[in-house]
Design a protein around this motif. Sequence first.
Motif: not given
Length: 583
Positions: A73-79, A135-138, A144-146
Amino acid sequence: MVAALVTGAAVLLGGCASLPESSTPQAIGTIAKEPAVTSVPAPTPGREPDLLLRDFFGASTDPGGRHAAARQFLTQRASNSWDDTASTTIVDKVDVLPESRSGDQATYTIRANRVGQLEPGGVYQAVEGNFEAKVRLTRVDGQWRIDELPAGVIMDRPQFLKTYQRKALYFLDPSGSTVVPDLRWISAAQQDMTAQLIDMLIAGPKQSLAGAVLNQAGKVSVKGPITKADGRSAGVGIGFGGLRVDFQGASALDQPAKDQLAAQVVWTLANAEISGPYVLLGDGKPLDDRLPNGWTTADVSSTNPMASATSMVGLHALSNGALVAVTDTGVSPMPGYFGTGPGIRSIALSRDGKLAAAVADTGRTAPDPASALMVGPIEGFASPVVEGATMTRPTWSLGDNSVWTVVDGSRVIRAARDLNTGQLVTAPVDTTEIGSLGATVSELRLSRDGVRAALIVDGKVYVATVRHRPDGTYALGSARPVAVGLGSPAVSLDWSSGDAIIVARAASDIPVVTVAVDGSRMDALPSRNLTPPVTSVDASATTAFVADSRAVFQLNNNDPAGDRYWREVPGLTGVKAIPVLPG
């Protein structure tokens, strides 16, 4: 808070972990013990961001692969930046509140009630308070991903209870004579449960029990694979067929230590519903030559703290300031001091029923002490041990070698017989670690294994660890709140098993509850037939007894859930009394 208690009782995990040969209270309005859901959600195409966030919380209950399911559920950056090891917070009543949203960006505020913290090793810590995070999503490729989230894992309680199972590891009291439960929360498939439980036994007890229990499993390691008893490797821990495990280093243990190791393993696996027999080896040879085909709970029954003499001693009661024995047809006064000496305010019988300790009215007025602790044979003469303005109901240690009480609300006293002189000698219990809990201790009850103490401090319920120091002194420490959200002050409590406490609270709607020793569960007991206030509670593994405003009532844990209600105790019908069981 009362409404929260009722609601919470409806969603907490069912089936208190307890020794298989003891009866466990049937929880009211609880979910099944096994996980209801074995899969976790994956991102749904086109999912709205607020719903995606809720799905993320559900996926966070799967810890596998560093929370690989949640990382979907996360972007690669967030992961890459998310530290899922920072903490694990369990929350309830989650609100996902929009803060801002544009075409490809959305920010939400997460607000919830904090109910628990899952510490390393699956240790549950009850907490309370508010939780809030942004929490920010994009959008990534139209989905949509966190993209920004706080460190640590957030789990919604209902999802947590569907995914995690509560199991008990069993260690040993300092004398090695009985086992002590150590509750853990585990997310594992049944076929992996056996290996995980044994690995956790070898790793040792939780920090709060360190130094207070023995661990023979900590002296060994597992040699080779764990298999079924017939040597097959598939389906270990599932269905019948038992299992076989070889402990490297166990051959160096003497036979009593081998028996203790077996007790730890057998009770842990049997409690986890992993079927025996358990073929236990030490460096390729049976731990006990008499049991080459495996151990069962019958072979370690002597270490079961629930196998007490309560049924042999029977129910007693404190009526009109004196001790009476209770039969189905009535009561009979006990001979000796305790049955004839008026003015007894509270009393405790030793676990073998041979001794009694009572708090008696001295008949003196302030500034002289108003209460005295009297100890002696149950049918004989009693000796004064200590005096004070107030004293809590006495409680006996494992083995009946000492009795404890709290004098003047803060001084914990331990009275034991001197082995040289035969005289009762009192010594203070070090309460430095628990001194910050509050001003007044109104109840203290030792667990049947003697390793824990349940306390009521300023109306709140805590469980502390009993530590026996090398110099012979005792201390209470590692106290944790276990009845978070009780709503009304606790007035009385007792141990129903090694991992559950029955609490009477100052409330008319739900006067009696059961609480798990780790604080993970609180269940409302039926209130039918009770007339609050409930002023006293005493319990065995099978039955709870309470005194309300009218009489003494009992609740049988083995009654069907639909037929559980408080029944007046035969022999005490219409009698105003306080129930008394050993301990």
